[in-house]
Design a protein around this motif. Sequence first.
Motif, PDB file in Angstrom:
ATOM      1  N   LEU A  98       0.834  -1.202   0.000  1.00 22.69           N
ATOM      2  CA  LEU A  98       0.000   0.000   0.000  1.00 22.69           C
ATOM      3  C   LEU A  98       0.869   1.253   0.000  1.00 22.69           C
ATOM      4  O   LEU A  98       0.634   2.191  -0.771  1.00 22.69           O
ATOM      5  CB  LEU A  98      -0.926   0.004   1.217  1.00 22.69           C
ATOM      6  N   ARG A 101       2.463   1.744  -3.432  1.00 19.69           N
ATOM      7  CA  ARG A 101       1.533   2.316  -4.405  1.00 19.69           C
ATOM      8  C   ARG A 101       1.305   3.800  -4.125  1.00 19.69           C
ATOM      9  O   ARG A 101       1.279   4.625  -5.034  1.00 19.69           O
ATOM     10  CB  ARG A 101       0.202   1.568  -4.375  1.00 19.69           C
ATOM     11  N   ARG A 102       1.128   4.112  -2.850  1.00 12.73           N
ATOM     12  CA  ARG A 102       0.897   5.513  -2.484  1.00 12.73           C
ATOM     13  C   ARG A 102       2.088   6.388  -2.877  1.00 12.73           C
ATOM     14  O   ARG A 102       1.921   7.486  -3.424  1.00 12.73           O
ATOM     15  CB  ARG A 102       0.639   5.609  -0.981  1.00 12.73           C
ATOM     16  N   TRP A 105       2.304   6.955  -6.735  1.00 14.16           N
ATOM     17  CA  TRP A 105       1.306   7.887  -7.250  1.00 14.16           C
ATOM     18  C   TRP A 105       1.566   9.309  -6.770  1.00 14.16           C
ATOM     19  O   TRP A 105       1.257  10.274  -7.482  1.00 14.16           O
ATOM     20  CB  TRP A 105      -0.098   7.428  -6.898  1.00 14.16           C
ATOM     21  N   LEU A 377      -6.027   9.915  -5.129  1.00 16.66           N
ATOM     22  CA  LEU A 377      -4.917   9.225  -4.483  1.00 16.66           C
ATOM     23  C   LEU A 377      -5.415   8.002  -3.728  1.00 16.66           C
ATOM     24  O   LEU A 377      -4.759   6.942  -3.742  1.00 16.66           O
ATOM     25  CB  LEU A 377      -4.182  10.176  -3.537  1.00 16.66           C
ATOM     26  N   ARG A 378      -6.530   8.100  -3.050  1.00 17.46           N
ATOM     27  CA  ARG A 378      -7.070   6.956  -2.315  1.00 17.46           C
ATOM     28  C   ARG A 378      -7.464   5.831  -3.248  1.00 17.46           C
ATOM     29  O   ARG A 378      -7.183   4.662  -2.987  1.00 17.46           O
ATOM     30  CB  ARG A 378      -8.277   7.394  -1.476  1.00 17.46           C
ATOM     31  N   SER A 381      -4.322   4.228  -4.560  1.00 17.20           N
ATOM     32  CA  SER A 381      -3.536   3.542  -3.528  1.00 17.20           C
ATOM     33  C   SER A 381      -4.242   2.303  -3.001  1.00 17.20           C
ATOM     34  O   SER A 381      -3.619   1.250  -2.814  1.00 17.20           O
ATOM     35  CB  SER A 381      -3.254   4.496  -2.365  1.00 17.20           C
ATOM     36  N   TYR A 382      -5.551   2.427  -2.764  1.00 16.29           N
ATOM     37  CA  TYR A 382      -6.295   1.320  -2.172  1.00 16.29           C
ATOM     38  C   TYR A 382      -6.940   0.424  -3.214  1.00 16.29           C
ATOM     39  O   TYR A 382      -7.569  -0.580  -2.874  1.00 16.29           O
ATOM     40  CB  TYR A 382      -7.386   1.860  -1.245  1.00 16.29           C
TER      41      TYR A 382
END
Length: 383
Positions: A98, A101-102, A105, A377-378, A381-382
């Motif tokens: 996680l 990925r965050r 981005w 972004l969420r 990321s998720y």
Amino acid sequence: MTSPLPAVAPTSATARSLAPDLARGFMLLLIALAHAPAFVSHRDLGPSALNTAAEFVRSLLAENQARPMFVFLFGYGLGQLYQRRRARGGDWTSTRKLLRRRSLWLIVIGFANTVVLVPFDVVAVYGLTLLVLAPLVRARDSVLWWTSALTLVPATALLAWQSVTALAAAAGGTPITMAQYMEPDLVAHLVASIPSWPVETAVSTVMVVPGMLMGIWASRRRILDEPERHAPLLRRVTVIFIGVSVIGRLPMALLLTGAWTTASTPVAWAVAVAHDLTGYLGGIGMAAAVGLVAIRLGRGHGPLTTALTALGQRSLTFYLLQSVVWLALFYPFTLDLRDDMGSAATFGIAVALWAVSVLLAEWMRRAGHRGPAEVLLRRLSYR
């Protein structure tokens, strides 16, 4: 072994703590005050007394102090994310993915901000720092402290070098501003920052590490989440850190406003080091001061507090909005106001932009809309 969890949803707006978001809302004002004067050609245009006052306030309170506050709160948010997932039974493998990925981005968003809007970007720097140092979110406290202390030396040296260079240029009659690097048309603007972006982003990561790790450490103790439990610590940090920051940053503010001059290079370096080193303390001290404000407010939030908190919950969106406004106002292929105002006028624009951001954030809260950058972004990321 604990099996990896599926994507864990981010914290809802209603479940968030007051102090961190309140601090982020206030932080955006400091960022606007730090950035706005950098886009004009001649900061002395207009009333001399007002321009001097604006430069004094910028040097003392905003420049190289807003960033450490931003970084500290970024680290605090990372620590919150890790602790939340750990409490829900998530293992490190899923959390690391996680965070990766965050971070990737964030780098993409920061790159777009730099290329399309303005080259004052910290988003990609945060993303790259997180990508490299993600394991430190679960490191021992001693590791956080030692890493922060060791990286503080090159971070301060780099900032001081930038400050001394700026002082020398101003003394020579050619102050460094963004105006002299602006391209005449949009196409040239879109390609101008690309060659230098990788190196500048990589070098800038060292400047965010100390504050980010202190934010992670503070989040483990829920210092801003539960400020009532940590009131004595918050009072000490507020008084000592902000006091030392004001003392350490005052000489630079006096130099920049012409109230004091020096021809000594060693003195200039000492002033720059003091200014930038104590800026880290000041940024953390201001975050602590907001924690004290949150204690005083308690649960009885007035309309201003609610609106500022809404702004803090959408800090990435409104940070990017500031870049949009700087581009629209100052660049040659837009309104081209870079030669038409001085520091005081840009301060007025910065305050007005922040006030409008507060109103827009409150409208979005009432309408049930998160910030578009936060939503993007969420989702990325998720998944």
